[in-house]
Write a protein that holds these residues in place. Structure first.
Motif, short mmCIF file in Angstrom:
data_model
loop_
_atom_site.label_atom_id
_atom_site.label_comp_id
_atom_site.label_asym_id
_atom_site.label_seq_id
_atom_site.Cartn_x
_atom_site.Cartn_y
_atom_site.Cartn_z
N PHE B 318 0.84 -1.19 0.00
CA PHE B 318 0.00 0.00 0.00
C PHE B 318 0.87 1.23 0.00
CE2 PHE B 318 0.76 -0.87 4.46
CZ PHE B 318 1.12 0.38 4.94
N CYS B 320 -0.51 5.50 -0.06
CA CYS B 320 -1.12 6.66 0.59
C CYS B 320 -2.28 6.29 1.52
CB CYS B 320 -1.64 7.60 -0.48
SG CYS B 320 -2.96 6.87 -1.48
N ARG B 321 -2.90 5.18 1.33
CA ARG B 321 -4.11 4.75 2.06
C ARG B 321 -5.21 5.79 1.94
NH1 ARG B 321 -2.26 0.33 5.64
NH2 ARG B 321 -4.42 0.07 6.21
N ASN B 322 -5.21 6.49 0.83
CA ASN B 322 -6.15 7.59 0.69
C ASN B 322 -6.69 7.73 -0.72
OD1 ASN B 322 -7.60 9.54 1.85
ND2 ASN B 322 -5.95 11.04 2.03
N GLY B 323 -6.54 6.68 -1.53
CA GLY B 323 -7.13 6.71 -2.86
C GLY B 323 -6.34 7.45 -3.91
N ILE B 324 -5.09 7.78 -3.64
CA ILE B 324 -4.33 8.58 -4.60
C ILE B 324 -3.44 7.72 -5.50
CG2 ILE B 324 -2.64 10.44 -4.86
CD1 ILE B 324 -3.51 11.30 -1.95
N CYS B 325 -2.73 6.76 -4.91
CA CYS B 325 -1.58 6.21 -5.61
C CYS B 325 -1.80 4.86 -6.31
CB CYS B 325 -0.42 6.05 -4.64
SG CYS B 325 -0.69 4.78 -3.40
N GLU B 327 -1.32 1.96 -5.26
CA GLU B 327 -0.40 0.91 -4.83
C GLU B 327 -1.14 -0.29 -4.25
OE1 GLU B 327 2.55 1.35 -6.28
OE2 GLU B 327 3.70 1.07 -4.43
N CYS B 328 -2.33 -0.05 -3.72
CA CYS B 328 -3.06 -1.08 -2.98
C CYS B 328 -4.02 -1.86 -3.86
CB CYS B 328 -3.85 -0.41 -1.88
SG CYS B 328 -5.05 0.76 -2.55
N GLN B 354 -9.06 -0.20 -5.86
CA GLN B 354 -8.14 0.32 -4.84
C GLN B 354 -8.67 -0.13 -3.49
OE1 GLN B 354 -8.90 4.17 -6.86
NE2 GLN B 354 -7.02 4.79 -5.85
N CYS B 356 -7.76 0.37 -0.46
CA CYS B 356 -7.78 1.26 0.71
C CYS B 356 -9.04 2.11 0.78
CB CYS B 356 -6.55 2.16 0.72
SG CYS B 356 -6.53 3.40 -0.58
#
Ligand code: FES
Lengths: 380, 369
Positions: B318, B320-325, B327-328, B354, B356
């Protein structure tokens, strides 16, 4: 520092929330509209990129004189730029994940540069896009090589940072590829080389593959003409490096692009995140092909607001973004390509000098009057 | 065989060389692709009001099929690739002679792909198909139970409802070709005569298969299948090998009747055959299944997939855990989700999600964790 803090405090929290909602609405509207047009667009770019690579490599290989060789190098450069900027960078952001096309999936895409895809996804998609222009957290800010704001203490070596900048530009893919190594942290001992082993392994694997392709396999295929193929590939890689670096520097290091401190971004709201993205980014204007060749990073503001929306949509979205910015009185940084780039060069030059009040500063100013022009603008 | 699997691995290891060569080949003709199995639509006929039969020219690398098997086709609609399974309805002979197969596709109400299939899949289009799959194969499992001679004389009962007749038709085609005197009891259910798929083919089968006993029922008139009706059509049901294909409730009924009639479990074969069912929206706790690691976790609150995975002991990547990147990102094949940032549902057709910012609102299956 003072100026930045003031800028962030210009909107009240409730204004920021409303501003964030408007950005969210714009985002949702475009997401709902994604479809065949976007799929056709990215596939057409992939096709163009592939044909220019095939044509370019073919021309270099079978060139009869400098003219056909040059044309081949140009085509290969275009292909590499398109692949890195409009396809690779954007696909890896997840802009086309919704298509369910295994060849265009963010987490598995691997691009034509020495930078390993996983490393890029971590340092760029996550770190840079989450902590944009937060000094100390966004390691893209100056790439730990350049001093681009007064928050970084001046050292004599910064006097020659123009040289560093030129070298970084020319070998940009290596800089980007080794970004995750965090040399500055290795030097001050906050991370150890041991911890970086897995990264170095991945980097070495990717770099070897890239070097083998452009500097061993393709030249070897040309037999006695290996040298011209090797040279052609080197020039194409260099051209791509210079181009990518120039475009990227125009995105965040123009004169008016702002930086932020960690404290002011703690627990920020969504509206505030959007706000910071706008203040920290800058656009440039130009023709359609300039936008495509820059991977639409010419719309850096829109890209930072909506990093996972297909980039070719940014031009359409930019009107709405500008209208919203105007409504909330937020500066929207844009200008012609050449002009924006000039301000980047100015920034590199300005911060190569000691800050005002530094004992050395007076000496420089005494020596050369024109340094006066490089003084930081007073906050407006 | 060895060299072939080597070359397949080579092409599937997507690298710049393979990708470029495959790009050139597919630019000449998509069917020449080495990385994907491709087919071209060469004919399309209207079977009934809501059913089309497509004839596909398959690429030379397509390996063949056994009657009863299906293929997964990748359908691109409005930029999104959907995968759907359809049974092959043609004979192996057609493949041998002309390298063609047919797929018979009925519009599923509420479906994303089949209702307008005629609009996006037209003659001359090319599409990606999978190798033939599935073990709903006529008298295949019996190879382990019986000798070849016994197998040749095992009487079968083929029981189909609605579009479930497609794999059964391929089996019948194969009987016509290989064992026309086989003892076959064929029971076909449809809503009404207009909805009966392959009406003409059924007539042909009764002529070319002398030991075929055909019963056709229309549920609009006769209602749902009953045990009596089944045993009247096929009094010696318990001595036969059963192949059942149709909507899930229909298959469940037939299964119950057959069990009651004394047909042992190993002689009842069926094909789960329906479009993906709309995910169940549940008010109570939901279960998330991570198929790669075999872990499951239940959640009663609005907790993201990423957190649920971590709770169950997984350590997914993961950022940013915020919907940006992104990665998750994980792969969701089943179940419904809402976007935690907007509160809007995440479209069902979106498989890359995503984690996250995805909150499950029904039981969810994640395949890559
Ligand atoms: S962790 Fe960044 S989008 Fe999920």
């Amino acid at each position: 520092m003072d100026m930045q803090t003031r800028a962030l405090n210009q909107l009240t929290p409730s204004e920021l929330d409303r501003f964030g909602e408007e950005m969210d609405q714009l985002r949702e509207a475009v997401l709902a509209d994604l479809g065949q047009r976007d799929a056709d667009y990215i596939r057409s770019i992939v096709r163009l990129q592939r044909w220019s690579e095939i044509g370019g490599r073919g021309l270099i290989h079978f060139s009869l004189g400098p003219l056909s060789w040059g044309a081949g190098v140009a085509a290969l450069s275009v292909s590499k730029i398109l692949e890195n900027m409009e396809v690779g960078h954007n696909v890896m952001h997840g802009q086309y994940d919704w298509m369910n096309d295994p060849k265009l999936q963010s987490q598995s895409y691997e691009w034509d540069t020495v930078c390993d895809g996983d490393s890029w996804r971590k340092t760029h998609n996550y770190e840079h896009h989450t902590y944009t222009n937060i000094l100390g957290k966004d390691r893209d800010y100056g790439y730990a090589v350049l001093r681009l704001s007064d928050d970084i203490p001046w050292k004599p070596r910064h006097l020659v940072q123009f040289v560093n900048y030129s070298v970084l530009s020319l070998f940009f893919q290596w800089g980007v590829g080794l970004h995750e190594l965090e040399t500055e942290k290795l030097r001050d001992g906050s991370v150890t080389l041991e911890e970086k082993k897995p990264f170095l392994k991945r980097f070495a694997r990717k770099a070897t593959r890239q070097l083998a392709k452009d500097y061993v396999i393709f030249p070897a295929l040309a037999g006695p003409f290996a040298l011209k193929v090797l040279a052609g590939n080197a020039v194409a890689n260099g051209a791509r490096n210079l181009w990518a670096s120039t475009i990227i520097f125009c995105g965040h290091f123009t004169e008016d692009a702002q930086t932020f401190s960690e404290e002011e971004c703690e627990n920020e709201s969504r509206g505030m995140w959007y706000y910071r993205q706008i203040l920290g980014s800058s656009n440039f204007t130009g023709g359609r092909w300039l936008h495509i060749m820059s991977g639409h990073l010419s719309y850096q503001v829109e890209h930072h607001l909506f990093p996972d929306i297909p980039a070719h949509r940014y031009p359409e979205m930019s009107n709405r973004v500008q209208a919203i910015c105007e409504k909330y009185n937020i500066p929207y940084n844009t200008g012609p390509f050449g002009k924006q780039y000039l301000t980047v060069l100015k920034r590199v030059a300005r911060y190569s000098l000691p800050p005002e009040g530094h004992p050395l500063r007076e000496r420089f100013e005494g020596v050369k009057g024109w340094f006066g022009k490089l003084k930081p603008r007073s906050a407006t | 065989m060895q060299t072939q699997s080597n070359s397949t691995t080579y092409w599937n290891n997507a690298g710049p060389v393979q990708d470029t060569l495959d790009f050139i080949l597919t630019s000449i003709d998509p069917l020449m692709s080495r990385q994907r199995l491709m087919a071209r639509v060469i004919n399309c006929i209207q079977e009934t009001d809501d059913t089309l039969t497509y004839t596909l020219q398959v690429c030379s690398r397509w390996q063949g099929f056994k009657p009863g098997q299906f293929v997964t086709i990748s359908a691109e609609i409005n930029g999104i690739t959907y995968k759907r399974n359809y049974s092959i309805s043609s004979s192996p002979e057609l493949l041998r002679n002309k390298r063609q197969i047919t797929l018979t596709i009925r519009a599923q109400r509420g479906g994303k792909v089949s209702p307008n299939i005629g609009q996006w899949l037209k003659v001359d289009d090319t599409l990606e198909i999978s190798a033939a799959m599935g073990d709903f194969i006529c008298l295949e499992a019996e190879k382990q139970l019986y000798t070849e001679a016994q197998r040749a004389y095992s009487p079968v009962a083929l029981i189909a409802a609605g579009s479930g007749i497609t794999p059964i038709k391929a089996m019948l085609e194969s009987f016509c070709e290989n064992r026309p005197d086989h003892d076959i009891c064929l029971i076909v259910h449809a809503a009404n005569p207009a909805q009966l798929i392959f009406a003409n083919d059924l007539k042909r089968f009764t002529q070319s298969l002398p030991n075929l006993k055909l019963s056709v029922h229309f549920s609009d008139k006769e209602g749902f299948v009953t045990q009596n009706q089944l045993l009247k059509d096929c009094p010696d049901l318990k001595d036969r090998v059963l192949y059942i294909c149709g909507p899930a409730p229909f298959m469940a009924k037939i299964n119950d009747f057959a069990e009651a009639a004394g047909v042992p479990d190993f002689r009842r074969h069926q094909e789960a055959f329906s479009s993906p069912v709309a995910p169940r929206k549940s008010a109570g706790p939901v279960t998330v299944t991570f198929t790669k690691t075999g872990k499951t976790v239940t959640s009663a609150n609005a907790v993201s997939l990423l957190e649920l995975a971590e709770r169950s002991g997984l350590k997914p990547k993961f950022g940013c855990r915020n919907g940006i990147c992104h990665e998750c990102t994980c792969q969701r094949t089943q179940g419904s989700l809402v976007n935690a940032l907007t509160g809007n549902p995440i479209p069902d057709e979106q498989t890359q999600v995503q984690s996250c910012i995805s909150i499950p609102t029904s039981d969810v299956t994640i395949t890559n964790w």
